[in-house]
Enzyme design. Sequence first.
Site, PDB file in Angstrom:
ATOM      1  N   HIS A  29      -1.334  -1.173  -4.081  1.00 45.97           N
ATOM      2  CA  HIS A  29      -2.601  -0.758  -3.478  1.00 45.97           C
ATOM      3  C   HIS A  29      -2.566   0.752  -3.246  1.00 45.97           C
ATOM      4  O   HIS A  29      -1.604   1.278  -2.659  1.00 45.97           O
ATOM      5  CB  HIS A  29      -2.772  -1.502  -2.150  1.00 45.97           C
ATOM      6  CG  HIS A  29      -4.097  -1.325  -1.494  1.00 45.97           C
ATOM      7  ND1 HIS A  29      -5.227  -2.017  -1.894  1.00 45.97           N
ATOM      8  CD2 HIS A  29      -4.487  -0.526  -0.465  1.00 45.97           C
ATOM      9  CE1 HIS A  29      -6.237  -1.665  -1.119  1.00 45.97           C
ATOM     10  NE2 HIS A  29      -5.836  -0.759  -0.255  1.00 45.97           N
ATOM     11  N   MET A  58      -8.510   8.582   0.091  1.00 45.77           N
ATOM     12  CA  MET A  58      -9.324   8.992   1.241  1.00 45.77           C
ATOM     13  C   MET A  58      -9.769  10.441   1.061  1.00 45.77           C
ATOM     14  O   MET A  58      -8.979  11.289   0.630  1.00 45.77           O
ATOM     15  CB  MET A  58      -8.504   8.868   2.530  1.00 45.77           C
ATOM     16  CG  MET A  58      -7.970   7.461   2.757  1.00 45.77           C
ATOM     17  SD  MET A  58      -7.015   7.373   4.291  1.00 45.77           S
ATOM     18  CE  MET A  58      -6.277   5.753   4.077  1.00 45.77           C
ATOM     19  N   ASP A  80      -6.850  -5.871   4.519  1.00 43.96           N
ATOM     20  CA  ASP A  80      -6.137  -4.592   4.477  1.00 43.96           C
ATOM     21  C   ASP A  80      -6.071  -3.979   5.867  1.00 43.96           C
ATOM     22  O   ASP A  80      -7.099  -3.635   6.444  1.00 43.96           O
ATOM     23  CB  ASP A  80      -6.902  -3.660   3.521  1.00 43.96           C
ATOM     24  CG  ASP A  80      -6.285  -2.293   3.401  1.00 43.96           C
ATOM     25  OD1 ASP A  80      -6.800  -1.500   2.605  1.00 43.96           O
ATOM     26  OD2 ASP A  80      -5.301  -1.984   4.112  1.00 43.96           O
ATOM     27  N   MET A 131     -11.516  -4.973   5.783  1.00 46.46           N
ATOM     28  CA  MET A 131     -10.633  -4.087   6.546  1.00 46.46           C
ATOM     29  C   MET A 131     -10.350  -4.734   7.889  1.00 46.46           C
ATOM     30  O   MET A 131     -11.284  -5.111   8.618  1.00 46.46           O
ATOM     31  CB  MET A 131     -11.283  -2.721   6.744  1.00 46.46           C
ATOM     32  CG  MET A 131     -11.414  -1.896   5.465  1.00 46.46           C
ATOM     33  SD  MET A 131      -9.854  -1.657   4.607  1.00 46.46           S
ATOM     34  CE  MET A 131      -8.965  -0.685   5.807  1.00 46.46           C
ATOM     35  N   ASP A 187      -4.498   3.853  -1.598  1.00 46.34           N
ATOM     36  CA  ASP A 187      -5.548   4.205  -0.627  1.00 46.34           C
ATOM     37  C   ASP A 187      -6.023   5.632  -0.850  1.00 46.34           C
ATOM     38  O   ASP A 187      -5.304   6.587  -0.561  1.00 46.34           O
ATOM     39  CB  ASP A 187      -5.006   4.052   0.801  1.00 46.34           C
ATOM     40  CG  ASP A 187      -5.003   2.603   1.231  1.00 46.34           C
ATOM     41  OD1 ASP A 187      -3.981   2.125   1.734  1.00 46.34           O
ATOM     42  OD2 ASP A 187      -6.035   1.935   1.041  1.00 46.34           O
ATOM     43  N   SER A 236       0.848  -1.205   0.000  1.00 45.92           N
ATOM     44  CA  SER A 236       0.000   0.000   0.000  1.00 45.92           C
ATOM     45  C   SER A 236       0.875   1.244   0.000  1.00 45.92           C
ATOM     46  O   SER A 236       1.645   1.467   0.949  1.00 45.92           O
ATOM     47  CB  SER A 236      -0.880   0.019   1.245  1.00 45.92           C
ATOM     48  OG  SER A 236      -1.515   1.281   1.329  1.00 45.92           O
ATOM     49  N   HIS A 243      -8.318   1.660  -3.806  1.00 49.85           N
ATOM     50  CA  HIS A 243      -9.262   1.480  -2.691  1.00 49.85           C
ATOM     51  C   HIS A 243      -9.906   2.822  -2.372  1.00 49.85           C
ATOM     52  O   HIS A 243      -9.254   3.707  -1.815  1.00 49.85           O
ATOM     53  CB  HIS A 243      -8.460   0.939  -1.501  1.00 49.85           C
ATOM     54  CG  HIS A 243      -9.255   0.760  -0.245  1.00 49.85           C
ATOM     55  ND1 HIS A 243      -8.636   0.502   0.961  1.00 49.85           N
ATOM     56  CD2 HIS A 243     -10.579   0.771   0.009  1.00 49.85           C
ATOM     57  CE1 HIS A 243      -9.561   0.376   1.899  1.00 49.85           C
ATOM     58  NE2 HIS A 243     -10.749   0.534   1.344  1.00 49.85           N
ATOM     59  N   MET A 288     -11.910   5.054  -0.294  1.00 50.62           N
ATOM     60  CA  MET A 288     -12.515   5.297   1.019  1.00 50.62           C
ATOM     61  C   MET A 288     -13.101   6.705   0.970  1.00 50.62           C
ATOM     62  O   MET A 288     -12.581   7.657   1.570  1.00 50.62           O
ATOM     63  CB  MET A 288     -11.451   5.160   2.133  1.00 50.62           C
ATOM     64  CG  MET A 288     -10.994   3.723   2.325  1.00 50.62           C
ATOM     65  SD  MET A 288      -9.458   3.575   3.244  1.00 50.62           S
ATOM     66  CE  MET A 288      -8.288   3.658   1.892  1.00 50.62           C
TER      67      MET A 288
HETATM   68  C1  DX5 Z   1      -6.273   2.074   6.173  1.00 49.87           C
HETATM   69  C2  DX5 Z   1      -5.314   1.831   5.050  1.00 49.87           C
HETATM   70  C3  DX5 Z   1      -4.198   0.945   5.555  1.00 49.87           C
HETATM   71  C4  DX5 Z   1      -3.127   0.677   4.550  1.00 49.87           C
HETATM   72  C5  DX5 Z   1      -2.214  -0.395   5.056  1.00 49.87           C
HETATM   73  O1  DX5 Z   1      -7.325   2.850   5.713  1.00 49.87           O
HETATM   74  O2  DX5 Z   1      -6.009   1.226   3.976  1.00 49.87           O
HETATM   75  O3  DX5 Z   1      -4.783  -0.261   5.950  1.00 49.87           O
HETATM   76  O4  DX5 Z   1      -3.688   0.302   3.369  1.00 49.87           O
HETATM   77  O5  DX5 Z   1      -1.543   0.108   6.151  1.00 49.87           O
HETATM   78  P1  DX5 Z   1      -0.655  -0.829   7.125  1.00 49.87           P
HETATM   79  O6  DX5 Z   1      -0.210  -2.026   6.325  1.00 49.87           O
HETATM   80  O7  DX5 Z   1       0.478   0.073   7.503  1.00 49.87           O
HETATM   81  O8  DX5 Z   1      -1.551  -1.194   8.239  1.00 49.87           O
HETATM   82 ZN    ZN Z   2      -6.606   0.083   1.492  1.00 51.14          ZN
END
Ligand code: DX5
Ligand code: ZN
Length: 225
Positions: free
Chosen positions: A35, A39, A177, A139, A37, A10, A68, A70
């Site tokens: 990946h 947000m 994740d 998650m 993320d 990620s 992903h 969010m």
């Molecule tokens: C949360 C993120 C994290 C990320 C991974 O919203 O989506 O989960 O991808 O982070 P680590 O592997 O550092 O927990």
């Molecule tokens: Zn993610």
Amino acid sequence: MAHNFILAPSIIAADFTHLADELAACESASADWLHVDVMDGHFVPNITMGPFIVEACQRASKLPLDVHLMIENPERYIEAFAKAGAAHIIVHAETCPNLLEIINQIKSLGCKAGVALNPVAPASLVEDVLPYVDSVLVMTVHAGFGGQAFMPEMLPKIAMLRRRLDELHCAAALEVDGGIGEPTLRSAYEAGARAFVAGTAVFRHPHGIAAGIKSLRESIALDAS
Ligand code: DX5
Ligand code: ZN
């Protein structure tokens, strides 16, 4: 697949001052996906990146981009992420009243469609769409930030989704994740997950990205079913 599970570093945990080098290191260490993320500061209490970064990543790496979302109202942004080069677009069931409609919209744009569940969201939210998605993302932390601790109370949800996917003969990848490292990858694998997002364990590994990926790969013996 050279390994018996998918590894998706990620980029939220990457050093953005050297992003291209970090993605190249993931690729040469045989990560399967990257990946991303996304947000929006509304669905989750953090703001990260948008189509602009996805477009840069697809120029910097050949790895499929596992995007992903969010975000609230993801339907407004699907096309932009598809155009930017997303290979997979994952939406949260909690943000999509017409989930099947958005899944079909993602697929009509040539992307694989994934559906995600925050820890508080029940698996029942996605049961009806399992036959239509390419991945289900569980998650294992509260969405919003990397570096959080894995929530073992999510293991029954992973196992239940594994059972449902197998009962329905669905080919969707069961992805997890959040807080994935060696011991937690193993427990999620034993519960039935076969795709793992890892930010901190890869990009913040004390001996570098290749070592981080190698230790995650080695956490499951190759002969594991
Ligand atoms: C949360 C993120 C994290 C990320 C991974 O919203 O989506 O989960 O991808 O982070 P680590 O592997 O550092 O927990
Ligand atoms: Zn993610």
